[in-house]
Design a protein around this motif. Structure first.
Motif, mmCIF file in Angstrom:
data_model
loop_
_atom_site.group_PDB
_atom_site.id
_atom_site.type_symbol
_atom_site.label_atom_id
_atom_site.label_comp_id
_atom_site.label_asym_id
_atom_site.label_seq_id
_atom_site.Cartn_x
_atom_site.Cartn_y
_atom_site.Cartn_z
ATOM 1 N N LEU A 144 0.822 -1.213 0.000
ATOM 2 C CA LEU A 144 0.000 0.000 0.000
ATOM 3 C C LEU A 144 0.857 1.265 0.000
ATOM 4 N N VAL A 145 2.039 1.209 0.588
ATOM 5 C CA VAL A 145 2.977 2.327 0.466
ATOM 6 C C VAL A 145 3.362 2.507 -0.997
ATOM 7 N N GLY A 146 3.645 1.386 -1.661
ATOM 8 C CA GLY A 146 3.978 1.459 -3.083
ATOM 9 C C GLY A 146 2.842 1.996 -3.934
ATOM 10 N N ASP A 147 1.619 1.732 -3.508
ATOM 11 C CA ASP A 147 0.440 2.237 -4.222
ATOM 12 C C ASP A 147 0.157 3.708 -3.933
ATOM 13 N N GLY A 148 0.895 4.288 -3.002
ATOM 14 C CA GLY A 148 0.638 5.665 -2.610
ATOM 15 C C GLY A 148 -0.537 5.824 -1.664
ATOM 16 N N LYS A 149 -0.988 4.718 -1.060
ATOM 17 C CA LYS A 149 -2.137 4.758 -0.152
ATOM 18 C C LYS A 149 -1.743 5.044 1.295
ATOM 19 N N LEU A 150 -0.456 4.887 1.598
ATOM 20 C CA LEU A 150 0.015 5.071 2.970
ATOM 21 C C LEU A 150 1.319 5.857 2.968
ATOM 22 N N ASP A 151 1.497 6.650 4.018
ATOM 23 C CA ASP A 151 2.760 7.321 4.288
ATOM 24 C C ASP A 151 3.169 6.919 5.693
ATOM 25 N N ILE A 152 4.248 6.142 5.817
ATOM 26 C CA ILE A 152 4.600 5.603 7.141
ATOM 27 C C ILE A 152 5.093 6.685 8.093
ATOM 28 N N HIS A 153 5.430 7.856 7.575
ATOM 29 C CA HIS A 153 5.933 8.920 8.449
ATOM 30 C C HIS A 153 4.856 9.966 8.787
ATOM 31 N N ALA A 154 3.642 9.739 8.310
ATOM 32 C CA ALA A 154 2.514 10.606 8.668
ATOM 33 C C ALA A 154 1.769 9.998 9.855
ATOM 34 N N PRO A 155 1.029 10.794 10.618
ATOM 35 C CA PRO A 155 0.234 10.217 11.709
ATOM 36 C C PRO A 155 -0.675 9.104 11.198
ATOM 37 N N ALA A 156 -0.688 8.001 11.917
ATOM 38 C CA ALA A 156 -1.489 6.842 11.510
ATOM 39 C C ALA A 156 -2.983 7.160 11.640
ATOM 40 N N ASP A 157 -3.766 6.567 10.752
ATOM 41 C CA ASP A 157 -5.215 6.789 10.741
ATOM 42 C C ASP A 157 -5.866 5.858 11.771
#
Length: 346
Positions: free
Chosen positions: A97-110
């Motif tokens: 999902l990071v590769g898909d651009g759906k997640l940013d591991i350094h942003a606050p988690a949802d």
């Protein structure tokens, strides 16, 4: 504090051009000619005699299946308990999902439980969660006679919504300053993945199969979900030992399978880059939802309760899988045995 500066990681070997990926069947190979067979046979015998039940050992080198052995009532087609090896599968799904651009591991988690203005947990990132460094309170205990958040979450009051049970915990430490291995943390991550693509239960399982299992030829996985539709990524993805070896080979090949990139560039290196741990931490070195060093320097592994291991060893181009049911008091001896087995190939 986060994780330490990047260190030099051992290079991940490429699949030999004349060795097909095991998408349909494992290419067969032999134990190395220079291997001490007497020592190997003696150690393998010990592995099946001294650590409670050993259900399966699978060894892959150079992309070829070079040895497998099974205990009574087990074989190549028998699914094995994952326990916490599922955490590393969760890490792979996060990478997709990071590769898909759906997640940013350094942003606050949802995480809905942390959305109240001023809640310090609202700043926790997926990176902190994947590195078990969130600071959240959680008692990772497996003994029924001791207070255990793990048992309460998986089989007690938290079982219908495992992520909510874990996310409802307060901070016990400042984020990034304290390593604390937590199955609850992984279930928070698993729900975050579902929220990123609005897929729960069967829909999330379809995502798992289409994007991870089927491309690798992993036909046996049985992931488990709670009543809220969250993948119980901390503990439950039953799979054959051969399929766990396929998963290990994906990481050994830097997330690329038969010319197709499954995990984004750098995701495997992220998994095996050490996490900050307090000096008195007794759990052993950790990366991002993968353990480090079990098979010698530079190795990394998916480890599970009662002695489940998939060990990835870049310098030997080797994947070592062990499944069984080993009592806690024999755990350290079993881990030493895994290290000895891997060292035989050096």
């Amino acid at each position: 504090m986060g994780h330490p500066p990047p260190m030099t990681l051992l290079p991940l070997p490429a699949q030999a051009a004349d060795v097909p990926f095991p998408t349909t069947a494992w290419p067969q190979g032999d134990l190395p000619a220079g291997l001490d067979r007497t020592r190997f046979d003696a150690l393998m015998g010990k592995g099946f005699a001294d650590f409670g039940e050993t259900h399966a050992v699978v060894i892959v080198q150079g992309g070829r299946l070079i040895h497998e052995r099974y205990g009574p009532e087990h074989g190549p087609d028998k699914t094995c308990m994952s326990w916490s090896k599922a955490k590393s599968i969760t890490q792979a799904l996060a990478g997709i999902l990071v590769g898909d651009g759906k997640l940013d591991i350094h942003a606050p988690a949802d995480v809905p439980e942390w959305k109240t203005p001023g809640d310090p947990r609202g700043a926790l990132t997926l990176d902190l969660l994947l590195r078990m460094s969130s600071g959240l309170e959680f008692s990772e205990v497996y003994l029924p006679d001791q207070p255990s958040d793990t048992i309460a979450m998986l089989w007690g009051p938290g079982k219908d919504d495992v992520a909510h049970y874990a996310a409802d915990k307060p901070l016990a430490h400042a984020p990034g300053t304290f390593f604390s291995y937590s199955s609850g943390t992984t279930n928070i991550v698993a729900r975050t993945l579902s929220r990123a693509i609005d897929a729960y239960g069967p829909d999330f399982e379809a995502f798992m199969r289409a994007r991870l299992f089927e491309p690798l030829g992993m036909t046996s996985p049985v992931p488990k979900f709670d009543a809220a539709g969250t993948f119980i990524g901390s503990s439950f993805c039953f799979t054959t030992a051969r399929d766990f070896a396929r998963f290990g080979l994906l990481y050994l090949r830097d997330g690329v399978w038969d010319g197709r990139r499954i995990l984004p560039q750098g995701w495997v290196d992220y998994a095996r880059t050490p996490t900050f741990q307090q000096p008195d931490c007794e759990d052993g070195p950790y990366g991002a939802h993968w353990w480090l060093g079990l098979g010698g320097p530079g190795s990394f592994s998916a480890n599970g309760h009662e002695g489940q291991f998939t060990v990835v060893v870049p310098d030997l181009d080797l994947v070592f899988v062990r499944h069984g049911r080993t009592p806690m008091e024999l755990r350290d001896g079993l881990k030493a045995w895994v290290g000895e087995m891997v060292d035989l190939f050096r």
